[in-house]
Design an enzyme around this catalytic site. Structure first.
Site, mmCIF file in Angstrom:
data_model
loop_
_atom_site.group_PDB
_atom_site.id
_atom_site.type_symbol
_atom_site.label_atom_id
_atom_site.label_comp_id
_atom_site.label_asym_id
_atom_site.label_seq_id
_atom_site.Cartn_x
_atom_site.Cartn_y
_atom_site.Cartn_z
ATOM 1 N N GLY A 145 -3.235 5.789 13.607
ATOM 2 C CA GLY A 145 -4.395 5.087 14.156
ATOM 3 C C GLY A 145 -4.876 3.946 13.272
ATOM 4 O O GLY A 145 -4.401 3.759 12.152
ATOM 5 N N ASP A 146 -5.800 3.182 13.797
ATOM 6 C CA ASP A 146 -6.514 2.129 13.054
ATOM 7 C C ASP A 146 -7.752 1.830 13.912
ATOM 8 O O ASP A 146 -8.169 2.705 14.691
ATOM 9 C CB ASP A 146 -5.615 0.889 12.863
ATOM 10 C CG ASP A 146 -6.195 -0.118 11.875
ATOM 11 O OD1 ASP A 146 -6.040 0.083 10.659
ATOM 12 O OD2 ASP A 146 -6.834 -1.112 12.301
ATOM 13 N N LYS A 203 0.847 -1.198 0.000
ATOM 14 C CA LYS A 203 0.000 0.000 0.000
ATOM 15 C C LYS A 203 0.880 1.244 0.000
ATOM 16 O O LYS A 203 0.699 2.159 -0.805
ATOM 17 C CB LYS A 203 -0.877 -0.017 1.259
ATOM 18 C CG LYS A 203 -1.789 1.172 1.402
ATOM 19 C CD LYS A 203 -2.489 1.203 2.752
ATOM 20 C CE LYS A 203 -3.244 -0.077 3.046
ATOM 21 N NZ LYS A 203 -4.150 0.036 4.182
ATOM 22 N N ASN A 206 -14.176 5.708 11.725
ATOM 23 C CA ASN A 206 -13.512 6.785 10.990
ATOM 24 C C ASN A 206 -13.648 6.622 9.479
ATOM 25 O O ASN A 206 -14.033 7.562 8.772
ATOM 26 C CB ASN A 206 -12.037 6.832 11.409
ATOM 27 C CG ASN A 206 -11.248 7.801 10.559
ATOM 28 O OD1 ASN A 206 -10.601 7.403 9.600
ATOM 29 N ND2 ASN A 206 -11.335 9.072 10.883
ATOM 30 N N LYS A 236 3.009 -2.277 11.265
ATOM 31 C CA LYS A 236 1.686 -2.214 11.894
ATOM 32 C C LYS A 236 1.844 -2.633 13.344
ATOM 33 O O LYS A 236 2.801 -3.336 13.688
ATOM 34 C CB LYS A 236 0.727 -3.173 11.179
ATOM 35 C CG LYS A 236 -0.725 -2.863 11.385
ATOM 36 C CD LYS A 236 -1.243 -1.776 10.454
ATOM 37 C CE LYS A 236 -2.658 -1.352 10.834
ATOM 38 N NZ LYS A 236 -3.250 -0.444 9.833
HETATM 39 P P1 NDP Z 1 -12.855 2.456 13.775
HETATM 40 O O1 NDP Z 1 -12.448 1.832 15.046
HETATM 41 O O2 NDP Z 1 -13.014 3.930 13.712
HETATM 42 O O3 NDP Z 1 -14.237 1.816 13.263
HETATM 43 C C1 NDP Z 1 -14.331 0.460 13.009
HETATM 44 C C2 NDP Z 1 -15.771 0.148 12.648
HETATM 45 O O4 NDP Z 1 -15.850 -1.198 12.226
HETATM 46 C C3 NDP Z 1 -16.711 0.285 13.833
HETATM 47 O O5 NDP Z 1 -17.993 0.620 13.374
HETATM 48 C C4 NDP Z 1 -16.699 -1.127 14.419
HETATM 49 O O6 NDP Z 1 -17.836 -1.460 15.192
HETATM 50 C C5 NDP Z 1 -16.636 -1.964 13.166
HETATM 51 N N1 NDP Z 1 -15.974 -3.235 13.461
HETATM 52 C C6 NDP Z 1 -14.706 -3.405 13.927
HETATM 53 N N2 NDP Z 1 -14.441 -4.700 14.118
HETATM 54 C C7 NDP Z 1 -15.561 -5.351 13.768
HETATM 55 C C8 NDP Z 1 -15.917 -6.704 13.730
HETATM 56 N N3 NDP Z 1 -15.058 -7.659 14.116
HETATM 57 N N4 NDP Z 1 -17.164 -7.028 13.278
HETATM 58 C C9 NDP Z 1 -18.032 -6.053 12.888
HETATM 59 N N5 NDP Z 1 -17.743 -4.747 12.909
HETATM 60 C C10 NDP Z 1 -16.535 -4.402 13.335
HETATM 61 O O7 NDP Z 1 -11.800 1.947 12.689
HETATM 62 P P2 NDP Z 1 -11.472 2.571 11.259
HETATM 63 O O8 NDP Z 1 -12.701 3.121 10.653
HETATM 64 O O9 NDP Z 1 -10.279 3.418 11.414
HETATM 65 O O10 NDP Z 1 -11.003 1.267 10.468
HETATM 66 C C11 NDP Z 1 -11.905 0.464 9.693
HETATM 67 C C12 NDP Z 1 -11.126 -0.377 8.709
HETATM 68 O O11 NDP Z 1 -10.369 0.491 7.835
HETATM 69 C C13 NDP Z 1 -10.083 -1.322 9.307
HETATM 70 O O12 NDP Z 1 -9.984 -2.477 8.497
HETATM 71 C C14 NDP Z 1 -8.780 -0.540 9.196
HETATM 72 O O13 NDP Z 1 -7.655 -1.380 9.189
HETATM 73 C C15 NDP Z 1 -8.992 0.129 7.846
HETATM 74 N N6 NDP Z 1 -8.171 1.303 7.591
HETATM 75 C C16 NDP Z 1 -8.222 2.385 8.440
HETATM 76 C C17 NDP Z 1 -7.456 3.490 8.174
HETATM 77 C C18 NDP Z 1 -7.544 4.741 8.984
HETATM 78 O O14 NDP Z 1 -6.946 5.749 8.582
HETATM 79 N N7 NDP Z 1 -8.273 4.765 10.085
HETATM 80 C C19 NDP Z 1 -6.513 3.517 7.033
HETATM 81 C C20 NDP Z 1 -6.608 2.375 6.158
HETATM 82 C C21 NDP Z 1 -7.390 1.308 6.461
HETATM 83 P P3 NDP Z 1 -17.713 -1.561 16.796
HETATM 84 O O15 NDP Z 1 -17.606 -0.130 17.259
HETATM 85 O O16 NDP Z 1 -18.958 -2.233 17.235
HETATM 86 O O17 NDP Z 1 -16.486 -2.352 17.080
#
Ligand code: NDP
Length: 467
Positions: A168-169, A117, A244, A129
């Site tokens: 973050g993640d 990436k 996010n 990571k």
């Molecule tokens: P957040 O913690 O902000 O949000 C994650 C969301 O996904 C929440 O709604 C959460 O629900 C849900 N979720 C997490 N785990 C599960 C699960 N096992 N089953 C169902 N729902 C789940 O994380 P992000 O939005 O930052 O990240 C989301 C994805 O994007 C990840 O795969 C991350 O690796 C990827 N990503 C993020 C980046 C970033 O800049 N933040 C960059 C590139 C990729 P709940 O609150 O109930 O857990």
């Protein structure tokens, strides 16, 4: 299912053997290897000198104890990880995930994806990571702070703006980055802003970093749609997650005229045929840290499904933005049956290999996470640039840079797929373009001298912007 090249098969078997039980890591390696046969056929020297074996072995893996004290005075113990996968292109760069499902295999899959990436962005960043099996859900602000401080008390010694720069993640946003940065500063007595990205705007952060992964996802999918003379305008879009990535994906889709009808969390999903109310979602998730079920309680006409599958909802564009393997073969068949035309992986590896193969075979536009969601890390690299020059750029100019970067990644994936005989296959294009940039840097930096490794200057150099 694609058969692996005969030179890659034994390397993959070695990966399975050396990393037993790390299923997500195996899946991520296999997906890249499925694309590399075409590269090796054209440039056999890439299979020499242990180059691919080296890419699959992290440069360094750190596992540590994270003790902290909860609000009742009890000592809690979690496990911390940082996998520094590849520094061929720059300092290790990649987020930290706090989620109870975290173990070494998850961090390694994410770190491995991150190498390619980051390479695809064309920016000087290596791949890494980290994270912890800590569950932030239901924890007080004080508990989150004490956990973050303890986590950084060990991690700080491995970081540095030229060494390793986390962000973050899942479970790690600006609040957690703040507590970790504060502890780093306290321990080192240095205001080293470039050591973490995703910081707040008043203390070294960049405009658009919060929005970057979601916006970037939509920019990439928009580029894919344009190749078929289409756009988001009037399309029904299904987004999963409500964190996010999901929130800022929804924001940008709406700006481009699409209608997002779903979002979710780990408890269930909501279906809002009138289109998701972004302000309400932000209030529930960003301000109150509430649950998605609150959205259905607070808005009329919304259906909440605590069980059931979000991908059963008919839509033209699907943007899985929650977590790995959230969309499987069955879900892909359902989406295809319901007329999906484009899928963009906002999350990392949200589609199983099965699902990805089905989408591609059905002729849908399928954008893999390592290309689609690269806007987050790209904007982190822009944050590092601003920190290094003690400068800060406007929202508009930063967003413009992000849009250009995403178009560049899209065009690079497309051109590479075409060159390697898989026109329109963004998975092949992303894997090959990312691999070649890393492989070329690894060759240049050397390990042991071998005449074969110096041959065949690669035509791909032309795809990368001159610096
Ligand atoms: P957040 O913690 O902000 O949000 C994650 C969301 O996904 C929440 O709604 C959460 O629900 C849900 N979720 C997490 N785990 C599960 C699960 N096992 N089953 C169902 N729902 C789940 O994380 P992000 O939005 O930052 O990240 C989301 C994805 O994007 C990840 O795969 C991350 O690796 C990827 N990503 C993020 C980046 C970033 O800049 N933040 C960059 C590139 C990729 P709940 O609150 O109930 O857990």
């Amino acid at each position: 299912m694609t058969v692996l090249d005969e030179k890659l098969e034994p390397i993959f078997n070695q990966v399975l053997q050396r990393n037993a039980g790390e299923l997500e890591f195996h899946q991520a390696v296999k997906e890249v290897f499925e694309s590399l046969g075409a590269v090796i056929a054209k440039h056999p020297s890439y299979a020499e000198g242990g180059l691919i074996e080296r890419i699959c072995e992290p440069e360094r893996q750190i596992i540590f104890r994270v003790p902290w004290i909860d609000d009742t005075g009890h000592v809690q113990i979690n496990r911390g990880f940082r996998v520094e996968f590849s520094s061929a292109l720059g300092p290790f760069k990649g987020g930290l995930r706090f989620h109870p499902s975290v173990y070494l295999g998850i961090i390694k899959f994410l770190g491995f994806e991150q190498i390619f990436k980051n390479a695809l962005t064309g920016m000087p960043i290596g791949g890494g990571k980290g994270g912890s099996d800590f569950d932030p859900k239901g924890r007080s602000d004080g508990e989150i702070m004490r956990f973050c401080q303890s986590f950084m008390t060990e991690l700080y010694r491995h970081l540095g703006e030229h060494t390793d720069v986390p962000a973050g993640d899942i479970g790690v946003g600006q609040r957690e980055i703040g507590y970790m940065f504060g502890q780093y500063k306290r321990i080192t007595n240095r205001y080293e802003a470039g050591v973490l990205t995703g910081k707040g705007l008043t203390w070294g952060g960049s405009q658009v970093r919060t929005e970057a992964t979601g916006y970037g996802t939509v920019f990439f999918v928009h580029e894919m749609l344009k190749t078929r003379n289409q756009g988001f305008d009037g399309k029904k879009v299904s987004v999963s997650g409500s964190g996010n990535v999901a929130i800022y994906t929804i924001e940008k889709v709406q700006e481009l005229g699409g209608k997002v009808i779903t979002c979710s969390d780990s408890d269930g999903y909501v279906l809002d045929e009138d289109g998701i109310d972004l302000a309400l979602i932000k209030e529930i998730k960003e301000v109150r840290r509430g649950r998605i079920s609150d959205y259905a309680t607070e808005k009329t006409g919304v259906k909440y499904f605590p069980k059931g599958c979000i991908w059963d909802v008919p839509c033209q564009i699907a943007l899985p933005s929650a977590t790995q393997n959230e969309l499987n073969g069955r879900d892909a068949r359902e989406l295809i049956k319901n007329g999906v035309i484009a899928i963009g992986e906002g999350a990392n590896m949200p589609c199983t290999s099965d699902a990805a193969h089905l989408f591609i075979a059905a002729g849908a536009l399928f954008g893999p996470g390592k290309a689609v969601n690269a806007g987050g890390v790209a904007t982190s690299a822009l944050e590092m640039q601003q920190n290094a020059s003690r400068d800060s750029w406007s929202f508009d100019s930063t967003e413009h840079r992000l849009a250009e970067i995403m178009k560049g990644i899209h065009d690079r994936c497309r051109a590479t797929a075409e060159e390697y005989g898989a026109p329109g296959n963004y998975v092949t294009g992303a894997n090959i373009a990312g691999f070649i940039r890393v492989a070329e840097a690894m060759r240049a930096l050397g390990v042991i001298w071998s005449p074969a490794l110096r041959q065949e200057p690669c035509s791909h150099q032309a795809l990368w912007p001159k610096r």
